[in-house]
Design an enzyme around this catalytic site. Structure first.
Site, short mmCIF file in Angstrom:
data_model
loop_
_atom_site.label_atom_id
_atom_site.label_comp_id
_atom_site.label_asym_id
_atom_site.label_seq_id
_atom_site.Cartn_x
_atom_site.Cartn_y
_atom_site.Cartn_z
N ASN A 1 0.86 -1.19 0.00
CA ASN A 1 0.00 0.00 0.00
C ASN A 1 0.90 1.24 0.00
OD1 ASN A 1 -1.87 2.00 0.43
ND2 ASN A 1 -2.48 1.32 2.49
N LYS B 1 0.05 4.30 -0.41
CA LYS B 1 -0.62 5.49 0.13
C LYS B 1 -0.39 6.72 -0.77
CE LYS B 1 -0.40 3.32 4.62
NZ LYS B 1 -0.24 3.43 6.05
N HIS C 1 -9.88 1.42 5.45
CA HIS C 1 -8.56 1.59 6.07
C HIS C 1 -8.69 2.62 7.19
CE1 HIS C 1 -4.37 2.67 6.63
NE2 HIS C 1 -4.04 1.56 5.99
N GLU D 1 -6.93 4.99 8.08
CA GLU D 1 -6.64 6.38 7.69
C GLU D 1 -7.86 7.00 7.01
OE1 GLU D 1 -3.03 5.57 5.57
OE2 GLU D 1 -2.04 5.13 7.47
N GLU E 1 -5.70 -4.94 10.86
CA GLU E 1 -4.66 -3.92 11.01
C GLU E 1 -4.89 -3.13 12.30
OE1 GLU E 1 -2.69 -2.73 7.06
OE2 GLU E 1 -4.50 -1.55 7.25
N GLY F 1 2.20 2.13 10.81
CA GLY F 1 3.19 3.20 10.64
C GLY F 1 3.93 3.58 11.91
N SER G 1 3.06 -2.24 10.51
CA SER G 1 4.51 -2.30 10.75
C SER G 1 5.16 -3.64 10.39
CB SER G 1 4.82 -1.91 12.20
OG SER G 1 4.52 -0.55 12.40
#
Ligand code: PGA
Length: 244
Positions: free
Chosen positions: A8, A10, A91, A93, A162, A168, A200
């Site tokens: 991904n 991003k 996701h 985010e 996740e 991250g 991660s």
């Protein structure tokens, strides 16, 4: 079963870096026993697709509508039309910065199925919920909402577990924790769907994670931006899977 490794990217990259990275990945990866997919920024999907024969493409987003007066959006039909295979939905985010809730996420899952794309539903608890030992409860809530009225989407879906606190941060979930959640999710979905882990994943921890029985693949952010590391992860997964 082939393991699924998704990078991904991003909001990173440009024509020059994407071309360079894809050519390097394409040249060096072995994909006999694993499937590799990359999710570049949407604007580069078609460009990336034209540069590869070994890698499938994943969209980082999809609109909940399939067509109509929705300025600025990109629909499942359009993604399918340019050869996209998977769509990342929910996701953390997007839940955080674009306020996507379960209702929107369910609409996006339905839109992607209608367009014959494979939705990858991201779920996971935040730091506080993890500390309060509510991980299972939160994950169950996130999948229950989707499955409640939609049993028939079960076999079309992929789930990516996740944990938000691991994304991250350089702080991956422990193997014990991953197994606890993945075993639970497998049981709840009657062992019918693939469950990926993300958060991660890096060049040192990926091996221990991917060899777990109920880990069907990895969703990799930061480490997929480093081509050498990404290739190393793919080729090792390919090798281990073959030996099994
Ligand atoms: P990360 O991102 O590998 O950088 O933690 C994973 C993700 O957001 O899918």
């Amino acid at each position: 079963m082939k393991k699924l490794i998704i990078g991904n990217w991003k909001l990173n990259g440009n024509i020059k870096t994407i071309k360079k990275n894809i050519q390097e990945i394409e040249k060096n990866i072995k994909t006999k026993n694993c499937e590799v997919s990359i999710a570049p920024p949407i604007i580069y999907l078609q460009f990336l697709k034209n540069l590869t024969k070994k890698i499938t493409i994943t969209s980082q987003n999809i609109d909940k509508h399939l067509e109509g007066a929705y300025t600025g959006e990109i629909s499942g039909y359009m993604l399918k039309n340019i050869g996209v295979k998977y769509v990342i939905i929910g996701h953390s985010e997007r839940r955080k910065y674009h306020l996507e809730n379960n209702k929107i996420i369910l609409k996006k899952i339905k839109a992607s199925i209608k367009a014959k794309l494979h939705p990858i539903l991201c779920i996971g608890e935040n730091n506080k919920e993890y500390d309060q030992k509510k991980s299972i409860q939160i994950c169950y809530k996130q999948i229950k909402f989707i499955f409640k009225k939609n049993i028939n989407i079960l076999n079309k879906l992929i789930i990516a577990y996740e944990p938000i606190w691991a994304i991250g941060t350089g702080k991956n979930a422990s193997i014990t924790h991953i197994n606890k959640i993945h075993n639970f999710l497998k049981k709840k979905t009657k062992h019918q769907i693939k469950i990926l882990y993300g958060g991660s994943v890096n060049k040192t921890n990926f091996k221990n994670i991917i060899i777990q029985k109920n880990v069907d693949g990895l969703l990799i952010g930061t480490s997929s931006l480093d081509t050498k590391i990404f290739v190393k992860i793919i080729n090792t997964v390919n090798k281990i899977t073959k030996k099994k």
